[in-house]
Design a protein around this motif. Structure first.
Motif, PDB file in Angstrom:
ATOM      1  N   ASP A 107       0.907  -0.992  -0.215  1.00 16.81           N
ATOM      2  CA  ASP A 107      -0.077   0.203  -0.084  1.00 16.81           C
ATOM      3  C   ASP A 107       0.896   1.009   0.053  1.00 16.81           C
ATOM      4  N   ARG A 108       2.182   0.994   0.286  1.00 18.76           N
ATOM      5  CA  ARG A 108       3.376   2.152   0.299  1.00 18.76           C
ATOM      6  C   ARG A 108       3.779   2.477  -0.943  1.00 18.76           C
ATOM      7  N   THR A 109       3.562   3.707  -1.440  1.00 14.73           N
ATOM      8  CA  THR A 109       4.208   4.095  -2.832  1.00 14.73           C
ATOM      9  C   THR A 109       5.238   5.072  -2.649  1.00 14.73           C
ATOM     10  N   ALA A 110       5.400   5.624  -1.478  1.00 18.13           N
ATOM     11  CA  ALA A 110       6.703   6.505  -1.423  1.00 18.13           C
ATOM     12  C   ALA A 110       7.951   5.790  -1.281  1.00 18.13           C
ATOM     13  N   THR A 111       8.760   6.296  -1.853  1.00 17.52           N
ATOM     14  CA  THR A 111      10.062   5.731  -2.120  1.00 17.52           C
ATOM     15  C   THR A 111      11.503   6.375  -1.526  1.00 17.52           C
ATOM     16  N   HIS A 112      12.441   5.783  -0.946  1.00 15.78           N
ATOM     17  CA  HIS A 112      13.464   6.308  -0.553  1.00 15.78           C
ATOM     18  C   HIS A 112      14.633   5.529  -1.021  1.00 15.78           C
ATOM     19  N   THR A 113      15.675   5.971  -1.449  1.00 18.27           N
ATOM     20  CA  THR A 113      16.917   5.398  -2.101  1.00 18.27           C
ATOM     21  C   THR A 113      18.068   5.463  -1.165  1.00 18.27           C
ATOM     22  N   GLY A 114      17.909   5.908   0.318  1.00 11.61           N
ATOM     23  CA  GLY A 114      18.901   5.979   0.915  1.00 11.61           C
ATOM     24  C   GLY A 114      19.726   4.803   1.429  1.00 11.61           C
ATOM     25  N   GLY A 115      19.191   3.675   1.528  1.00  8.58           N
ATOM     26  CA  GLY A 115      19.570   2.371   1.662  1.00  8.58           C
ATOM     27  C   GLY A 115      20.564   1.676   0.452  1.00  8.58           C
ATOM     28  N   GLN A 116      20.582   2.182  -0.740  1.00 10.86           N
ATOM     29  CA  GLN A 116      21.218   1.656  -1.769  1.00 10.86           C
ATOM     30  C   GLN A 116      22.800   1.654  -1.630  1.00 10.86           C
ATOM     31  N   THR A 117      23.361   0.532  -2.117  1.00  7.06           N
ATOM     32  CA  THR A 117      24.822   0.285  -2.238  1.00  7.06           C
ATOM     33  C   THR A 117      25.619   1.309  -3.016  1.00  7.06           C
ATOM     34  N   ASP A 118      26.924   1.275  -2.938  1.00  7.18           N
ATOM     35  CA  ASP A 118      27.611   2.098  -3.699  1.00  7.18           C
ATOM     36  C   ASP A 118      27.317   2.104  -5.096  1.00  7.18           C
ATOM     37  N   LEU A 119      27.355   0.816  -5.513  1.00  4.95           N
ATOM     38  CA  LEU A 119      27.247   0.356  -6.979  1.00  4.95           C
ATOM     39  C   LEU A 119      25.942   0.792  -7.184  1.00  4.95           C
ATOM     40  N   GLU A 120      24.846   0.682  -6.544  1.00  3.72           N
ATOM     41  CA  GLU A 120      23.511   1.082  -6.924  1.00  3.72           C
ATOM     42  C   GLU A 120      23.423   2.506  -7.134  1.00  3.72           C
ATOM     43  N   ARG A 121      24.131   3.100  -6.200  1.00  2.00           N
ATOM     44  CA  ARG A 121      24.234   4.779  -6.386  1.00  2.00           C
ATOM     45  C   ARG A 121      24.656   5.485  -7.708  1.00  2.00           C
ATOM     46  N   ARG A 122      25.884   4.275  -7.986  1.00  2.00           N
ATOM     47  CA  ARG A 122      26.410   4.591  -9.271  1.00  2.00           C
ATOM     48  C   ARG A 122      25.750   4.329 -10.424  1.00  2.00           C
ATOM     49  N   SER A 123      24.620   3.404 -10.518  1.00  2.00           N
ATOM     50  CA  SER A 123      24.065   2.824 -11.459  1.00  2.00           C
ATOM     51  C   SER A 123      22.470   3.068 -11.909  1.00  2.00           C
ATOM     52  N   VAL A 124      21.952   3.707 -10.850  1.00  2.00           N
ATOM     53  CA  VAL A 124      20.488   3.538 -10.578  1.00  2.00           C
ATOM     54  C   VAL A 124      20.175   5.338 -10.407  1.00  2.00           C
ATOM     55  N   SER A 125      19.337   5.801 -11.442  1.00  2.00           N
ATOM     56  CA  SER A 125      19.041   6.970 -11.614  1.00  2.00           C
ATOM     57  C   SER A 125      17.548   7.656 -10.894  1.00  2.00           C
ATOM     58  N   GLY A 126      16.888   6.407 -10.693  1.00  2.00           N
ATOM     59  CA  GLY A 126      15.527   6.693 -10.084  1.00  2.00           C
ATOM     60  C   GLY A 126      14.670   5.506 -10.233  1.00  2.00           C
ATOM     61  N   LEU A 127      13.119   5.721  -9.799  1.00  2.00           N
ATOM     62  CA  LEU A 127      12.308   4.726  -9.484  1.00  2.00           C
ATOM     63  C   LEU A 127      10.926   5.391  -9.980  1.00  2.00           C
ATOM     64  N   ARG A 128      10.157   4.580 -10.524  1.00  2.00           N
ATOM     65  CA  ARG A 128       8.812   4.869 -11.266  1.00  2.00           C
ATOM     66  C   ARG A 128       7.874   3.907 -11.137  1.00  2.00           C
ATOM     67  N   TRP A 129       6.581   4.203 -10.499  1.00  2.00           N
ATOM     68  CA  TRP A 129       5.623   3.386 -10.589  1.00  2.00           C
ATOM     69  C   TRP A 129       4.830   3.495 -11.927  1.00  2.00           C
ATOM     70  N   TRP A 130       4.721   2.348 -12.698  1.00  2.00           N
ATOM     71  CA  TRP A 130       4.276   2.162 -14.188  1.00  2.00           C
ATOM     72  C   TRP A 130       2.792   1.478 -13.839  1.00  2.00           C
ATOM     73  N   THR A 131       1.829   2.157 -14.872  1.00  2.00           N
ATOM     74  CA  THR A 131       0.630   1.270 -15.059  1.00  2.00           C
ATOM     75  C   THR A 131       1.075   0.287 -16.295  1.00  2.00           C
ATOM     76  N   TRP A 132       0.438  -0.551 -16.437  1.00  2.00           N
ATOM     77  CA  TRP A 132       0.555  -1.652 -17.664  1.00  2.00           C
ATOM     78  C   TRP A 132       0.469  -0.678 -18.867  1.00  2.00           C
ATOM     79  N   GLU A 133      -0.596   0.056 -19.033  1.00  2.00           N
ATOM     80  CA  GLU A 133      -0.795   0.918 -20.159  1.00  2.00           C
ATOM     81  C   GLU A 133       0.644   1.930 -20.533  1.00  2.00           C
ATOM     82  N   GLU A 134       0.969   2.467 -19.394  1.00  2.00           N
ATOM     83  CA  GLU A 134       2.099   3.469 -19.744  1.00  2.00           C
ATOM     84  C   GLU A 134       3.347   2.234 -20.137  1.00  2.00           C
TER      85      GLU A 134
END
Length: 152
Positions: free
Chosen positions: A88-115
């Motif tokens: 039920d929770r849709t708010a995200t927080h990326t503070g727990g990402q590893t160093d490699l994840e911080r260097r290779s992940v630029s964001g998060l997004r909720w997608w509908t199937w249509e999108e």
């Protein structure tokens, strides 16, 4: 993890290779086992680290696949188990990402199937649009679906 919210949107991370930042793709949260943890424990831990979401209801394994690909200067070979997750929770927080994840992940997004279906961006697993539609229409499979091996 195939994490769905109450509106059946799927959460995907936007990634890239640290050495090739213009080559991007979307992918489901997840990662490898640490120590003696179970796959279920790893799924929950990875979800919390990568997205800040805890307390998701973990469902069955939907799909399994083997893949191999180059990333961050090495060749990766991995078996992937895609669990269904509900939150039920849709708010995200990326503070727990590893160093490699911080260097290779630029964001998060909720997608509908249509999108997701209308997008021309690269998404992994490559059949995610079709697999998600089947999941939303028919529910989880009786047994995990074995996906094709992917080698990049």
């Amino acid at each position: 993890m195939v994490l769905l919210d109450p509106d059946d949107r799927i959460l995907l991370l936007h990634g890239f290779g640290p050495d090739r930042p213009t080559d991007t793709w979307w992918f489901t949260p997840g990662g490898g086992l640490e120590g003696t943890e179970s796959r279920e424990e790893a799924a929950r831990r990875e979800l919390a680290e990568e997205t800040g979401i805890t307390g998701a209801v973990l469902g069955p394994v939907l799909w399994k696949r083997h893949c191999a690909f180059p990333f961050d200067g090495r060749r990766w070979e991995q078996d992937e188990w895609y669990y269904l997750g509900r939150t039920d929770r849709t708010a995200t927080h990326t503070g727990g990402q590893t160093d490699l994840e911080r260097r290779s992940v630029s964001g998060l997004r909720w997608w509908t199937w249509e999108e997701l279906s209308a997008s021309r961006e690269t998404v992994y697993p490559t059949r995610l649009v079709e697999l998600l539609r089947t999941l939303l229409d028919d529910g989880p499979p009786d047994a995990p679906v074995l996906l094709e091996t992917e080698r990049v």
